[in-house]
Design a protein around this motif. Sequence first.
Motif, PDB file in Angstrom:
ATOM      1  N   ALA A  78       0.861  -1.303  -0.010  1.00  0.00           N
ATOM      2  CA  ALA A  78       0.085  -0.014   0.011  1.00  0.00           C
ATOM      3  C   ALA A  78       0.774   1.150   0.010  1.00  0.00           C
ATOM      4  O   ALA A  78       0.449   2.375  -0.766  1.00  0.00           O
ATOM      5  CB  ALA A  78      -1.011  -0.054   1.163  1.00  0.00           C
ATOM      6  N   VAL A  79       1.846   1.263   0.850  1.00  0.00           N
ATOM      7  CA  VAL A  79       2.978   2.420   0.768  1.00  0.00           C
ATOM      8  C   VAL A  79       3.324   2.487  -0.498  1.00  0.00           C
ATOM      9  O   VAL A  79       3.666   3.523  -0.902  1.00  0.00           O
ATOM     10  CB  VAL A  79       3.724   2.172   1.841  1.00  0.00           C
ATOM     11  N   VAL A  80       3.794   1.657  -1.440  1.00  0.00           N
ATOM     12  CA  VAL A  80       4.483   1.737  -2.523  1.00  0.00           C
ATOM     13  C   VAL A  80       3.661   2.172  -3.452  1.00  0.00           C
ATOM     14  O   VAL A  80       3.829   3.103  -4.083  1.00  0.00           O
ATOM     15  CB  VAL A  80       5.080   0.324  -2.988  1.00  0.00           C
ATOM     16  N   ALA A  81       2.078   1.626  -3.712  1.00  0.00           N
ATOM     17  CA  ALA A  81       1.310   2.308  -4.387  1.00  0.00           C
ATOM     18  C   ALA A  81       1.075   3.976  -4.052  1.00  0.00           C
ATOM     19  O   ALA A  81       0.959   4.467  -5.009  1.00  0.00           O
ATOM     20  CB  ALA A  81      -0.103   1.365  -4.155  1.00  0.00           C
ATOM     21  N   LEU A  82       0.956   4.239  -2.897  1.00  0.00           N
ATOM     22  CA  LEU A  82       0.648   5.523  -2.524  1.00  0.00           C
ATOM     23  C   LEU A  82       1.837   6.305  -3.202  1.00  0.00           C
ATOM     24  O   LEU A  82       1.627   7.526  -3.541  1.00  0.00           O
ATOM     25  CB  LEU A  82       0.606   5.744  -1.116  1.00  0.00           C
ATOM     26  N   LEU A  83       2.991   5.851  -2.956  1.00  0.00           N
ATOM     27  CA  LEU A  83       4.300   6.702  -3.345  1.00  0.00           C
ATOM     28  C   LEU A  83       4.379   6.880  -4.815  1.00  0.00           C
ATOM     29  O   LEU A  83       4.834   7.884  -5.526  1.00  0.00           O
ATOM     30  CB  LEU A  83       5.594   6.248  -2.746  1.00  0.00           C
ATOM     31  N   VAL A  84       3.895   5.740  -5.762  1.00  0.00           N
ATOM     32  CA  VAL A  84       3.809   5.887  -7.064  1.00  0.00           C
ATOM     33  C   VAL A  84       2.795   6.848  -7.325  1.00  0.00           C
ATOM     34  O   VAL A  84       2.987   7.619  -8.346  1.00  0.00           O
ATOM     35  CB  VAL A  84       3.610   4.419  -7.706  1.00  0.00           C
ATOM     36  N   LEU A  85       1.766   6.752  -6.602  1.00  0.00           N
ATOM     37  CA  LEU A  85       0.551   7.808  -6.967  1.00  0.00           C
ATOM     38  C   LEU A  85       0.937   9.197  -6.714  1.00  0.00           C
ATOM     39  O   LEU A  85       0.651  10.294  -7.552  1.00  0.00           O
ATOM     40  CB  LEU A  85      -0.625   7.468  -6.100  1.00  0.00           C
ATOM     41  N   ALA A  86       1.689   9.573  -5.716  1.00  0.00           N
ATOM     42  CA  ALA A  86       2.228  10.697  -5.361  1.00  0.00           C
ATOM     43  C   ALA A  86       3.398  11.278  -6.340  1.00  0.00           C
ATOM     44  O   ALA A  86       3.186  12.240  -6.905  1.00  0.00           O
ATOM     45  CB  ALA A  86       3.051  10.746  -4.089  1.00  0.00           C
ATOM     46  N   ALA A  87       4.019  10.551  -6.895  1.00  0.00           N
ATOM     47  CA  ALA A  87       4.887  10.714  -7.882  1.00  0.00           C
ATOM     48  C   ALA A  87       4.377  10.926  -9.136  1.00  0.00           C
ATOM     49  O   ALA A  87       4.896  12.062  -9.780  1.00  0.00           O
ATOM     50  CB  ALA A  87       6.194   9.565  -8.063  1.00  0.00           C
ATOM     51  N   ALA A  88       3.444  10.232  -9.685  1.00  0.00           N
ATOM     52  CA  ALA A  88       2.976  10.406 -10.937  1.00  0.00           C
ATOM     53  C   ALA A  88       1.900  11.712 -11.048  1.00  0.00           C
ATOM     54  O   ALA A  88       1.993  12.535 -11.882  1.00  0.00           O
ATOM     55  CB  ALA A  88       2.220   9.187 -11.310  1.00  0.00           C
ATOM     56  N   ARG A  89       1.303  12.044  -9.881  1.00  0.00           N
ATOM     57  CA  ARG A  89       0.670  13.238  -9.695  1.00  0.00           C
ATOM     58  C   ARG A  89       1.358  14.512  -9.702  1.00  0.00           C
ATOM     59  O   ARG A  89       1.042  15.494 -10.100  1.00  0.00           O
ATOM     60  CB  ARG A  89      -0.393  13.186  -8.643  1.00  0.00           C
ATOM     61  N   PHE A 116      -1.887   6.942 -16.681  1.00  0.00           N
ATOM     62  CA  PHE A 116      -2.224   5.458 -16.415  1.00  0.00           C
ATOM     63  C   PHE A 116      -1.571   4.761 -15.238  1.00  0.00           C
ATOM     64  O   PHE A 116      -2.226   4.172 -14.620  1.00  0.00           O
ATOM     65  CB  PHE A 116      -1.802   4.631 -17.590  1.00  0.00           C
ATOM     66  N   GLY A 117      -0.384   5.563 -14.908  1.00  0.00           N
ATOM     67  CA  GLY A 117       0.486   4.905 -13.705  1.00  0.00           C
ATOM     68  C   GLY A 117      -0.268   5.451 -12.379  1.00  0.00           C
ATOM     69  O   GLY A 117      -0.417   4.727 -11.388  1.00  0.00           O
ATOM     70  N   ALA A 118      -0.860   6.804 -12.421  1.00  0.00           N
ATOM     71  CA  ALA A 118      -1.512   7.194 -11.232  1.00  0.00           C
ATOM     72  C   ALA A 118      -2.880   6.384 -10.910  1.00  0.00           C
ATOM     73  O   ALA A 118      -3.189   6.229  -9.953  1.00  0.00           O
ATOM     74  CB  ALA A 118      -1.842   8.654 -11.450  1.00  0.00           C
ATOM     75  N   PHE A 119      -3.777   6.339 -12.004  1.00  0.00           N
ATOM     76  CA  PHE A 119      -5.025   5.476 -11.830  1.00  0.00           C
ATOM     77  C   PHE A 119      -4.761   3.946 -11.393  1.00  0.00           C
ATOM     78  O   PHE A 119      -5.273   3.432 -10.750  1.00  0.00           O
ATOM     79  CB  PHE A 119      -5.610   5.727 -13.253  1.00  0.00           C
ATOM     80  N   ALA A 120      -3.726   3.587 -11.991  1.00  0.00           N
ATOM     81  CA  ALA A 120      -3.411   2.103 -11.650  1.00  0.00           C
ATOM     82  C   ALA A 120      -2.858   2.052 -10.183  1.00  0.00           C
ATOM     83  O   ALA A 120      -3.473   1.153  -9.548  1.00  0.00           O
ATOM     84  CB  ALA A 120      -2.580   1.595 -12.870  1.00  0.00           C
ATOM     85  N   ALA A 121      -2.101   3.060  -9.903  1.00  0.00           N
ATOM     86  CA  ALA A 121      -1.606   3.013  -8.475  1.00  0.00           C
ATOM     87  C   ALA A 121      -2.730   3.419  -7.594  1.00  0.00           C
ATOM     88  O   ALA A 121      -2.857   2.568  -6.373  1.00  0.00           O
ATOM     89  CB  ALA A 121      -0.510   3.994  -8.371  1.00  0.00           C
ATOM     90  N   GLY A 150     -11.189   0.112  -4.512  1.00  0.00           N
ATOM     91  CA  GLY A 150     -10.431  -0.465  -5.167  1.00  0.00           C
ATOM     92  C   GLY A 150     -11.005  -1.023  -6.627  1.00  0.00           C
ATOM     93  O   GLY A 150     -10.850  -0.582  -7.753  1.00  0.00           O
ATOM     94  N   TRP A 151     -12.128  -1.838  -6.189  1.00  0.00           N
ATOM     95  CA  TRP A 151     -12.829  -2.338  -7.291  1.00  0.00           C
ATOM     96  C   TRP A 151     -13.716  -1.262  -8.095  1.00  0.00           C
ATOM     97  O   TRP A 151     -13.744  -1.202  -9.375  1.00  0.00           O
ATOM     98  CB  TRP A 151     -14.076  -3.390  -6.829  1.00  0.00           C
ATOM     99  N   PHE A 152     -14.178  -0.256  -7.386  1.00  0.00           N
ATOM    100  CA  PHE A 152     -14.821   0.929  -8.049  1.00  0.00           C
ATOM    101  C   PHE A 152     -13.887   1.599  -9.286  1.00  0.00           C
ATOM    102  O   PHE A 152     -14.155   1.884 -10.217  1.00  0.00           O
ATOM    103  CB  PHE A 152     -15.500   2.096  -7.115  1.00  0.00           C
ATOM    104  N   MET A 153     -12.723   1.736  -8.599  1.00  0.00           N
ATOM    105  CA  MET A 153     -11.652   2.688  -9.411  1.00  0.00           C
ATOM    106  C   MET A 153     -11.124   1.679 -10.392  1.00  0.00           C
ATOM    107  O   MET A 153     -10.981   2.322 -11.690  1.00  0.00           O
ATOM    108  CB  MET A 153     -10.434   3.112  -8.561  1.00  0.00           C
TER     109      MET A 153
END
Length: 198
Positions: A78-89, A116-121, A150-153
């Motif tokens: 979860a931490v990795v996904a959030l950091l990827v989201l933060a970087a992409a945004r 794509f990376g942000a939405f996937a993350a 997660g399913w909704f997104m």
Amino acid sequence: MLILLMAIALLGVLMTLGSLLRLHALPTGLSPLSDPVSAYGISRYRGLYRAQTLGTALGAAALALGLVVADVESAVPAVVALLVLAAARALISWVPMDGDGAPRSGTGRAHNLLAFGAFAAASVGGFMTGIAFGATGGLEGAAVACTALGWFMTAASALTLAAPLLSPLGRLFGLFERLIYVGMLAWMVVTAVTLLAR
């Protein structure tokens, strides 16, 4: 420390939401049903577009740190996904999309990859946060909520990807993309409130 981080996370969500609502109220000439949110980034309102991307980046980074500080079980994915989201945004508003009718460019392709990376993350992050909360005693309700988001997104992302390929859906590309934003911001709020109540 955790309270400060969650206050920053919620501030980031408010910054994103406020900027998006303002963008949709301004006379941009863009359609919320058909135009991507990124189109605001190549308009004269690009400053507000950047504010909402940076708000999401700030919120996601604070949530990632919050999961660590709160010592949530099995939180590394979860931490990795959030950091990827933060970087992409954080990067995406500096790498604008190609405008309608403009030739395809390397910058436009990079923008699409970041989107794509942000939405996937975010989608993966919903599931991973659900798993982490499920492994932590007393957070089962939050686990269910995060997994559902997660399913909704994921469903909204699939519709967004399918829209350009299926002509009846093409007119609703913007709506489907905005549903990802709804799920993403809701997931961030659920995560922040859950960590605050821990």
